[in-house]
Design an enzyme around this catalytic site. Structure first.
Site, PDB file in Angstrom:
ATOM      1  N   GLY A   1       0.843  -1.188   0.000  1.00 19.51           N
ATOM      2  CA  GLY A   1       0.000   0.000   0.000  1.00 19.51           C
ATOM      3  C   GLY A   1       0.878   1.237   0.000  1.00 19.51           C
ATOM      4  O   GLY A   1       2.013   1.197   0.490  1.00 19.51           O
TER       5      GLY A   1
ATOM      6  N   GLN B   1       2.941  10.037   1.082  1.00 20.37           N
ATOM      7  CA  GLN B   1       4.247   9.365   1.124  1.00 20.37           C
ATOM      8  C   GLN B   1       5.113   9.704  -0.084  1.00 20.37           C
ATOM      9  O   GLN B   1       6.318   9.467  -0.073  1.00 20.37           O
ATOM     10  CB  GLN B   1       4.063   7.841   1.196  1.00 20.37           C
ATOM     11  CG  GLN B   1       3.449   7.373   2.511  1.00 20.37           C
ATOM     12  CD  GLN B   1       3.370   5.872   2.553  1.00 20.37           C
ATOM     13  OE1 GLN B   1       2.413   5.284   2.063  1.00 20.37           O
ATOM     14  NE2 GLN B   1       4.377   5.242   3.126  1.00 20.37           N
TER      15      GLN B   1
ATOM     16  N   CYS C   1       5.914   0.252   7.282  1.00 19.72           N
ATOM     17  CA  CYS C   1       5.528   1.383   6.443  1.00 19.72           C
ATOM     18  C   CYS C   1       6.739   1.763   5.600  1.00 19.72           C
ATOM     19  O   CYS C   1       7.852   1.839   6.125  1.00 19.72           O
ATOM     20  CB  CYS C   1       5.113   2.553   7.340  1.00 19.72           C
ATOM     21  SG  CYS C   1       4.622   4.030   6.421  1.00 19.72           S
ATOM     22  N   LEU C   2       6.528   1.990   4.314  1.00 19.84           N
ATOM     23  CA  LEU C   2       7.643   2.345   3.434  1.00 19.84           C
ATOM     24  C   LEU C   2       8.298   3.665   3.858  1.00 19.84           C
ATOM     25  O   LEU C   2       9.438   3.931   3.508  1.00 19.84           O
ATOM     26  CB  LEU C   2       7.183   2.430   1.974  1.00 19.84           C
ATOM     27  CG  LEU C   2       6.755   1.102   1.326  1.00 19.84           C
ATOM     28  CD1 LEU C   2       6.269   1.341  -0.100  1.00 19.84           C
ATOM     29  CD2 LEU C   2       7.889   0.084   1.337  1.00 19.84           C
TER      30      LEU C   2
ATOM     31  N   HIS D   1      -4.387   1.389   7.618  1.00 18.08           N
ATOM     32  CA  HIS D   1      -3.057   2.016   7.612  1.00 18.08           C
ATOM     33  C   HIS D   1      -2.998   3.152   6.579  1.00 18.08           C
ATOM     34  O   HIS D   1      -2.529   4.254   6.878  1.00 18.08           O
ATOM     35  CB  HIS D   1      -2.007   0.937   7.311  1.00 18.08           C
ATOM     36  CG  HIS D   1      -0.594   1.429   7.233  1.00 18.08           C
ATOM     37  ND1 HIS D   1       0.364   1.105   8.166  1.00 18.08           N
ATOM     38  CD2 HIS D   1       0.030   2.223   6.328  1.00 18.08           C
ATOM     39  CE1 HIS D   1       1.504   1.694   7.837  1.00 18.08           C
ATOM     40  NE2 HIS D   1       1.337   2.368   6.726  1.00 18.08           N
ATOM     41  N   GLU D   2      -3.500   2.874   5.370  1.00 18.99           N
ATOM     42  CA  GLU D   2      -3.406   3.875   4.294  1.00 18.99           C
ATOM     43  C   GLU D   2      -4.347   5.050   4.534  1.00 18.99           C
ATOM     44  O   GLU D   2      -3.989   6.201   4.263  1.00 18.99           O
ATOM     45  CB  GLU D   2      -3.670   3.233   2.934  1.00 18.99           C
ATOM     46  CG  GLU D   2      -2.716   2.103   2.545  1.00 18.99           C
ATOM     47  CD  GLU D   2      -1.237   2.453   2.680  1.00 18.99           C
ATOM     48  OE1 GLU D   2      -0.875   3.635   2.515  1.00 18.99           O
ATOM     49  OE2 GLU D   2      -0.448   1.542   2.993  1.00 18.99           O
TER      50      GLU D   2
ATOM     51  N   HIS E   1      -2.843   7.427   6.850  1.00 20.94           N
ATOM     52  CA  HIS E   1      -1.878   8.318   6.195  1.00 20.94           C
ATOM     53  C   HIS E   1      -2.565   9.576   5.670  1.00 20.94           C
ATOM     54  O   HIS E   1      -1.998  10.670   5.718  1.00 20.94           O
ATOM     55  CB  HIS E   1      -1.234   7.619   4.983  1.00 20.94           C
ATOM     56  CG  HIS E   1       0.021   6.854   5.298  1.00 20.94           C
ATOM     57  ND1 HIS E   1       1.141   7.441   5.822  1.00 20.94           N
ATOM     58  CD2 HIS E   1       0.329   5.538   5.139  1.00 20.94           C
ATOM     59  CE1 HIS E   1       2.102   6.520   5.962  1.00 20.94           C
ATOM     60  NE2 HIS E   1       1.627   5.354   5.559  1.00 20.94           N
TER      61      HIS E   1
HETATM   62 NI    NI Z   1       2.583   3.534   5.578  1.00 25.75          NI
END
Ligand code: NI
Length: 170
Positions: A46, A51, A93-94, A135-136, A139
């Site tokens: 995701g 991000q 998380c990236l 999670h997304e 963000h």
């Molecule tokens: Ni993330």
């Protein structure tokens, strides 16, 4: 086109996003395509627009990691409309590479969203997909998974990241 992934510490990650209004625009479609490319290149399931430095309510998800075309999801202006149960599982998380922690989330969620052309739809997911939705969508509100950890764990991770920043490794 690969986009640069912003890392923890960049204020763009903790800023709430604006509602998308330019449905059907070439720019919006290009952003979604670039986000998929960037997500796959970084082995994520995701990725949310902030991000990649874009404060718009848009996220891409593929919990099959590119294995199943029908698992590709673009969610524009998504909202969680219902939740059921809970689950505890590891999350990363990236934007916070190298750190994974157990996070409690709802087990099943239903999301209302739009596609890039502005068509409304609803989608339901459980387990990993439900986790990705939560999670997304967090963000898009400027919330990172660290917020769901105990203050002790969160501070420990923050201190480790500060050291990495000082060492020029973040
Ligand atoms: Ni993330």
């Amino acid at each position: 086109m690969l986009l640069e992934i912003r890392k923890y510490g960049d204020p763009v990650l903790e800023t709430p996003c604006e509602t998308v209004a330019d449905f059907g625009s070439a720019a919006l479609k290009q952003l979604a395509d670039n986000m998929f490319e960037t997500m796959y290149a970084n082995k994520g399931v995701g990725l949310a627009a902030p991000q990649v430095g874009v404060l718009k309510r848009l996220t891409v998800i593929d919990v099959s990691a590119g294995e199943r075309p029908e698992a590709k999801l673009v969610l524009v202006n998504p909202e969680i409309v219902s939740r059921e149960g809970d689950q505890l599982g590891e999350e990363g998380c990236l934007s916070i590479p190298g750190f994974r922690e157990d996070v409690r989330r709802s087990m099943k969620v239903r999301v209302r969203a739009f596609d890039v052309d502005g068509n409304a739809f609803e989608v339901e997911g459980d387990e990993l997909l439900a986790r990705a939705f939560q999670h997304e969508i967090d963000h898009l509100h400027g919330v990172l998974f660290l917020k769901h950890l105990s203050p002790l764990k969160r501070d420990l991770i923050r201190r480790k990241i500060s050291k990495l920043v000082k060492a020029g490794e973040w």
